[in-house]
Design an enzyme around this catalytic site. Structure first.
Site, PDB file in Angstrom:
ATOM      1  N   GLU A   1       0.843  -1.189   0.000  1.00 47.83           N
ATOM      2  CA  GLU A   1       0.000   0.000   0.000  1.00 47.83           C
ATOM      3  C   GLU A   1       0.884   1.247   0.000  1.00 47.83           C
ATOM      4  O   GLU A   1       2.094   1.159   0.254  1.00 47.83           O
ATOM      5  CB  GLU A   1      -0.912   0.002   1.226  1.00 47.83           C
TER       6      GLU A   1
ATOM      7  N   GLU B   1       9.043  -8.305  -3.811  1.00 46.34           N
ATOM      8  CA  GLU B   1       8.936  -9.567  -3.053  1.00 46.34           C
ATOM      9  C   GLU B   1       9.675  -9.469  -1.714  1.00 46.34           C
ATOM     10  O   GLU B   1      10.169 -10.462  -1.181  1.00 46.34           O
ATOM     11  CB  GLU B   1       9.474 -10.763  -3.864  1.00 46.34           C
TER      12      GLU B   1
END
Length: 381
Positions: free
Chosen positions: A126, A362
């Site tokens: 986010e 990641e």
């Protein structure tokens, strides 16, 4: 753990490598320049079993191992790291449904995901929650048989071009225990997307914000119980980190191969470049680093396959080492090409641009170090 591939593994690797040579590499520079998302080509890859590599076969998956996946994603990335990376993200999101969904959910979504008729995005990050993912704020408030979602996801690969969003949302209080995972139709009312981001690399896949404004999502779309979403997200990332390391190695191997060909042809001071001992030493080091990273990746993939207690740590190590090595080898390849390496037509600068983000996504490589150090310190107590 074997240090040689068996016949089946060689066949899987060669299949993916041939696909990369024939279907991906000839178009990679154009896709990058035009910011083209090659969905048709990815569906051809899915027809060969690469849309659901480690998805169970009752829903159309290939039921292969994480080790097989590492071979496949490295091979695909020799054609284009960006395309290989998106297929890896699609596989990661699909696996979360396969591993944590009930049979109804698996039968509903996975057959089309395995053929890549439907494409999936993984939605965790986010605007205010990147490395601190447990601080995510996208809120899902239950109203009867639905959740009402409000919030925003950032840097979502494939967003706007995918059909299924596997999203981590807050159904409870603060911290990881308040997070749940829901599967969202990308065309659902209340779901919208930001502009395609202008990026350094990874131009052959879109990257957008995903915006939820009173989006009503059926409770039956939740994977598992409320409160286990952060666990699901992290489990997905163990495999995702192996995949992205594999993509780095494939891109770097392609850069090294291009460099070896260039050094045979290019002359300076009356000799071919590959006749200079200093440059011979450099390519020897590049190849050695790649081989070390590849061996480490295989070890971590085998550990994840056998559910080793240290698998998460090994995946973090392999991701950090593999993506650092991959970028450095590609950057050295550019240097060995001199000014020509900076030109787009040689394909080296694209690989450098594509691989740079692998050290960030990641889980940043700094976070990988945290995962490793915490495990070591915990074990020493």
């Amino acid at each position: 753990m074997q240090f040689a591939l068996n016949e089946d593994q060689v066949a899987v690797r060669d299949m993916a490598r041939e696909f990369a040579v024939e279907k991906i590499a000839p178009h990679a520079l154009r896709w990058d320049e035009e910011k083209h998302f090659p969905v048709d080509v990815m569906r051809e890859a899915a027809a060969l079993g690469m849309g659901g590599i480690y998805i169970r076969d009752d829903v159309g998956g290939s039921a292969m191992t994480r080790f097989d996946a590492a071979l496949i994603f490295e091979a695909l990335a020799t054609g284009c790291p960006t395309v290989s990376a998106f297929i890896s993200i699609h596989n990661m999101a699909s696996w979360m449904i396969d591993a944590y969904g009930n049979d109804t959910q698996r039968q509903k979504w996975l057959p089309k995901l395995c053929t890549m008729e439907s494409l999936a995005s993984y939605c965790l990050t986010e605007p205010g929650a990147g490395s601190d993912a447990a601080a995510l704020r996208t809120r899902a408030v239950r109203e009867g048989d639905h959740y009402v979602l409000n919030g925003q996801k950032q840097f979502i690969s494939g967003a706007g071009g995918t059909d299924i969003l596997v999203a981590m949302v807050r159904t409870g209080g603060d911290g990881p225990g308040g997070v749940s995972t829901v599967v969202i139709d990308g065309k659902a009312p209340g779901v919208s997307f930001g502009a395609n981001e202008r990026k350094m690399g990874w131009n052959a896949q879109p990257t957008r914000a995903v915006i939820f404004e009173n989006a009503r999502i059926p409770v039956e779309n939740r994977l598992g119980d409320e409160g286990i979403g952060f666990k699901i997200a992290m489990a997905g990332l163990d495999g995702g980190r192996l995949n992205i390391a594999a993509c780095s190695l494939g891109g770097a191997q392609s850069a090294l191969d291009k460099t070896l060909g260039y050094m045979k042809e290019r002359k300076a001071f009356g000799k071919r470049l590959d006749e200079f001992q200093a440059l011979q030493f450099r390519i020897a080091d590049m190849a050695t680093e790649l081989e070390a990273a590849r061996t480490f990746l295989w070890r971590a993939a085998a550990a994840l396959d056998r559910k080793d207690p240290d698998a998460t740590m090994l995946c973090a190590m392999a991701k950090r080492f593999g993506t650092d090595v991959g970028f450095e080898v590609a950057n050295q390849a550019l240097q060995l090409h001199g000014g020509y390496g900076y030109l787009s037509e040689y394909g080296i600068e694209k690989i450098v641009r594509d691989l740079r983000v692998h050290q960030i996504l990641e889980g940043t490589n700094e976070i990988m170090r945290l995962i490793v150090s915490r495990k070591l310190i915990e074990g020493a107590r």
